[in-house]
Motif scaffolding. Structure first.
Motif, PDB file in Angstrom:
ATOM      1  N   TYR A 237      16.978  28.757 -15.995  1.00 22.17           N
ATOM      2  CA  TYR A 237      15.363  28.702 -15.526  1.00 22.17           C
ATOM      3  C   TYR A 237      15.200  30.179 -14.695  1.00 22.17           C
ATOM      4  N   PHE A 238      14.225  29.848 -14.107  1.00 21.71           N
ATOM      5  CA  PHE A 238      13.793  31.399 -12.896  1.00 21.71           C
ATOM      6  C   PHE A 238      13.527  30.389 -11.597  1.00 21.71           C
ATOM      7  N   LEU A 239      14.017  31.361 -10.575  1.00 17.50           N
ATOM      8  CA  LEU A 239      13.870  30.982  -9.044  1.00 17.50           C
ATOM      9  C   LEU A 239      12.646  32.162  -8.849  1.00 17.50           C
ATOM     10  N   ARG A 240      11.529  32.533  -7.780  1.00 22.43           N
ATOM     11  CA  ARG A 240      11.138  32.848  -7.090  1.00 22.43           C
ATOM     12  C   ARG A 240      11.243  32.745  -5.660  1.00 22.43           C
ATOM     13  N   TYR A 241      11.793  33.249  -5.252  1.00 21.88           N
ATOM     14  CA  TYR A 241      12.597  32.841  -3.543  1.00 21.88           C
ATOM     15  C   TYR A 241      11.029  34.127  -3.149  1.00 21.88           C
ATOM     16  N   ILE A 242      10.021  32.875  -1.715  1.00 21.04           N
ATOM     17  CA  ILE A 242       9.018  33.619  -1.561  1.00 21.04           C
ATOM     18  C   ILE A 242       9.731  33.659   0.009  1.00 21.04           C
ATOM     19  N   PRO A 243       9.187  34.102   0.440  1.00 17.90           N
ATOM     20  CA  PRO A 243       8.564  34.328   2.633  1.00 17.90           C
ATOM     21  C   PRO A 243       9.375  31.955   2.803  1.00 17.90           C
ATOM     22  N   GLY A 244      10.562  32.450   3.719  1.00 21.71           N
ATOM     23  CA  GLY A 244      10.981  30.968   3.757  1.00 21.71           C
ATOM     24  C   GLY A 244      11.783  30.639   2.966  1.00 21.71           C
ATOM     25  N   SER A 245      12.065  30.765   2.108  1.00 18.29           N
ATOM     26  CA  SER A 245      13.207  30.376   0.540  1.00 18.29           C
ATOM     27  C   SER A 245      14.206  30.519   1.164  1.00 18.29           C
ATOM     28  N   PHE A 246      15.789  29.778   0.438  1.00 18.96           N
ATOM     29  CA  PHE A 246      17.067  29.943   0.830  1.00 18.96           C
ATOM     30  C   PHE A 246      17.675  29.513  -0.182  1.00 18.96           C
ATOM     31  N   THR A 247      18.461  29.219  -0.295  1.00 21.56           N
ATOM     32  CA  THR A 247      19.894  28.334  -0.804  1.00 21.56           C
ATOM     33  C   THR A 247      20.557  28.081  -0.148  1.00 21.56           C
ATOM     34  N   ARG A 248      21.259  27.259   0.407  1.00 17.57           N
ATOM     35  CA  ARG A 248      22.531  27.080   1.283  1.00 17.57           C
ATOM     36  C   ARG A 248      23.369  26.877   0.498  1.00 17.57           C
TER      37      ARG A 248
ATOM     38  N   THR B 114      20.760  36.623 -12.125  1.00 19.11           N
ATOM     39  CA  THR B 114      20.367  38.140 -12.579  1.00 19.11           C
ATOM     40  C   THR B 114      19.439  38.130 -11.684  1.00 19.11           C
ATOM     41  N   LEU B 115      19.480  39.101 -11.092  1.00 21.31           N
ATOM     42  CA  LEU B 115      18.341  39.778  -9.791  1.00 21.31           C
ATOM     43  C   LEU B 115      16.874  40.024 -11.110  1.00 21.31           C
ATOM     44  N   LEU B 116      15.804  40.193 -11.012  1.00 22.71           N
ATOM     45  CA  LEU B 116      14.960  40.761 -12.173  1.00 22.71           C
ATOM     46  C   LEU B 116      14.058  40.758 -11.177  1.00 22.71           C
ATOM     47  N   ASP B 117      13.819  40.753 -10.441  1.00 21.25           N
ATOM     48  CA  ASP B 117      12.707  41.828  -9.129  1.00 21.25           C
ATOM     49  C   ASP B 117      13.138  40.949  -7.789  1.00 21.25           C
ATOM     50  N   ASP B 118      12.371  42.433  -7.260  1.00 21.86           N
ATOM     51  CA  ASP B 118      13.325  42.036  -5.710  1.00 21.86           C
ATOM     52  C   ASP B 118      11.883  42.938  -4.697  1.00 21.86           C
ATOM     53  N   GLU B 119      10.371  42.721  -5.101  1.00 23.39           N
ATOM     54  CA  GLU B 119      10.047  43.573  -4.260  1.00 23.39           C
ATOM     55  C   GLU B 119       9.069  42.925  -2.895  1.00 23.39           C
ATOM     56  N   ASN B 120       9.033  44.087  -1.747  1.00 22.50           N
ATOM     57  CA  ASN B 120       8.720  44.360  -0.711  1.00 22.50           C
ATOM     58  C   ASN B 120       9.946  42.915  -0.118  1.00 22.50           C
ATOM     59  N   LEU B 121      11.428  43.352  -1.136  1.00 25.50           N
ATOM     60  CA  LEU B 121      12.220  42.130   0.076  1.00 25.50           C
ATOM     61  C   LEU B 121      12.980  42.480   1.168  1.00 25.50           C
ATOM     62  N   VAL B 122      12.544  41.366   1.917  1.00 23.22           N
ATOM     63  CA  VAL B 122      12.832  41.393   2.778  1.00 23.22           C
ATOM     64  C   VAL B 122      14.058  40.170   3.379  1.00 23.22           C
ATOM     65  N   GLY B 123      15.439  40.046   3.779  1.00 22.89           N
ATOM     66  CA  GLY B 123      16.426  39.267   3.060  1.00 22.89           C
ATOM     67  C   GLY B 123      16.835  38.441   2.273  1.00 22.89           C
TER      68      GLY B 123
ATOM     69  N   GLN C  42      33.180  29.072  -6.000  1.00 23.91           N
ATOM     70  CA  GLN C  42      33.172  29.999  -5.773  1.00 23.91           C
ATOM     71  C   GLN C  42      31.933  29.452  -5.102  1.00 23.91           C
ATOM     72  N   SER C  43      32.011  28.957  -3.840  1.00 25.04           N
ATOM     73  CA  SER C  43      31.152  29.301  -2.395  1.00 25.04           C
ATOM     74  C   SER C  43      29.613  30.020  -2.505  1.00 25.04           C
ATOM     75  N   HIS C  44      28.691  29.789  -2.719  1.00 21.78           N
ATOM     76  CA  HIS C  44      27.425  30.758  -2.785  1.00 21.78           C
ATOM     77  C   HIS C  44      26.363  30.356  -2.657  1.00 21.78           C
ATOM     78  N   ALA C  45      24.830  31.279  -2.069  1.00 24.20           N
ATOM     79  CA  ALA C  45      24.054  31.106  -1.620  1.00 24.20           C
ATOM     80  C   ALA C  45      22.982  32.214  -1.169  1.00 24.20           C
ATOM     81  N   VAL C  46      21.987  31.823  -0.760  1.00 21.85           N
ATOM     82  CA  VAL C  46      20.883  32.796  -0.954  1.00 21.85           C
ATOM     83  C   VAL C  46      20.313  33.307   0.558  1.00 21.85           C
ATOM     84  N   SER C  47      20.071  33.846   1.230  1.00 22.65           N
ATOM     85  CA  SER C  47      20.452  33.790   3.116  1.00 22.65           C
ATOM     86  C   SER C  47      18.231  34.494   2.793  1.00 22.65           C
ATOM     87  N   LYS C  48      17.299  33.529   3.921  1.00 19.23           N
ATOM     88  CA  LYS C  48      15.875  33.016   3.768  1.00 19.23           C
ATOM     89  C   LYS C  48      15.910  34.662   3.819  1.00 19.23           C
ATOM     90  N   VAL C  49      15.007  34.370   2.858  1.00 16.77           N
ATOM     91  CA  VAL C  49      13.091  35.253   2.783  1.00 16.77           C
ATOM     92  C   VAL C  49      12.668  35.678   3.391  1.00 16.77           C
TER      93      VAL C  49
END
Length: 181
Positions: free
Chosen positions: A70-81, A94-103, A158-165
């Motif tokens: 599946y695809f995940l689109r992180y938007i402002p406020g998104s994160f993975t604990r 796999t990172l497909l796009d990171d348009e203007n990404l902060v966080g 493997q413990s992993h996460a994604v910080s807040k966008v």
């Protein structure tokens, strides 16, 4: 498999094929789905499971069964604990796009390996660590620098996460594999 591998698995044409598919799908909003918060998701089904990028990822995994795609689109406020993918044998993100990404940074817990301590440096531990020092434990939060096209590969421990966008978007392709029927 424990630990992680940072690799470039898909060719530029396979990455574009995945991006094109993501553009053609309807994403649905996710308030919370297990460890995912405040993002958008699109599932991959049908003939796309025979696409070039899907075959390359399956071949790379060296496992017989794809169990999630599946695809995940992180938007402002998104994160993975912080979590582990216990129901899989291998995960590839796999990172497909990171348009203007902060966080939106990929984070893993890493082991602290013992190194010689210089005699002139202090080492003071909490009472609970005196008999069991932190060597070999997952105590380091490692922020992984990823660029478009990079993949993270890790096993179920493997413990992993994604910080807040904070700004922009982060589009990833998530693939789960298993050796079980």
């Amino acid at each position: 498999m424990s630990g992680y591998i940072h690799d470039q698995i898909l060719s530029s044409s396979e990455l574009q094929e995945a991006r094109d598919l993501a553009t053609s799908l309807d994403f649905y909003p996710v308030f919370q789905m297990y460890n995912l918060f405040d993002m958008e998701r699109a599932d991959i089904e049908g003939e796309w499971l025979d696409s070039g990028f899907a075959k390359t990822l399956l071949s790379y995994s060296k496992l017989p069964n794809l169990i999630g795609f599946y695809f995940l689109r992180y938007i402002p406020g998104s994160f993975t604990r912080m979590h582990e993918d216990n129901n899989t044998s291998l995960t590839i993100v796999t990172l497909l796009d990171d348009e203007n990404l902060v966080g939106g940074h990929a984070i893993v817990k890493d082991k602290y390996n013992q190194k010689p301590r210089p005699a002139d440096q202090t080492c003071q531990r909490s009472d609970f660590e005196k008999d069991s020092p932190p060597y070999g434990q997952d105590i380091i939060m490692d922020v992984l620098p990823m660029k478009r096209g990079d993949s993270l590969v890790y096993g179920p421990e493997q413990s992993h996460a994604v910080s807040k966008v904070y700004e922009g978007t982060r589009l990833v392709l998530v693939s789960w594999f298993t050796d079980k029927d």
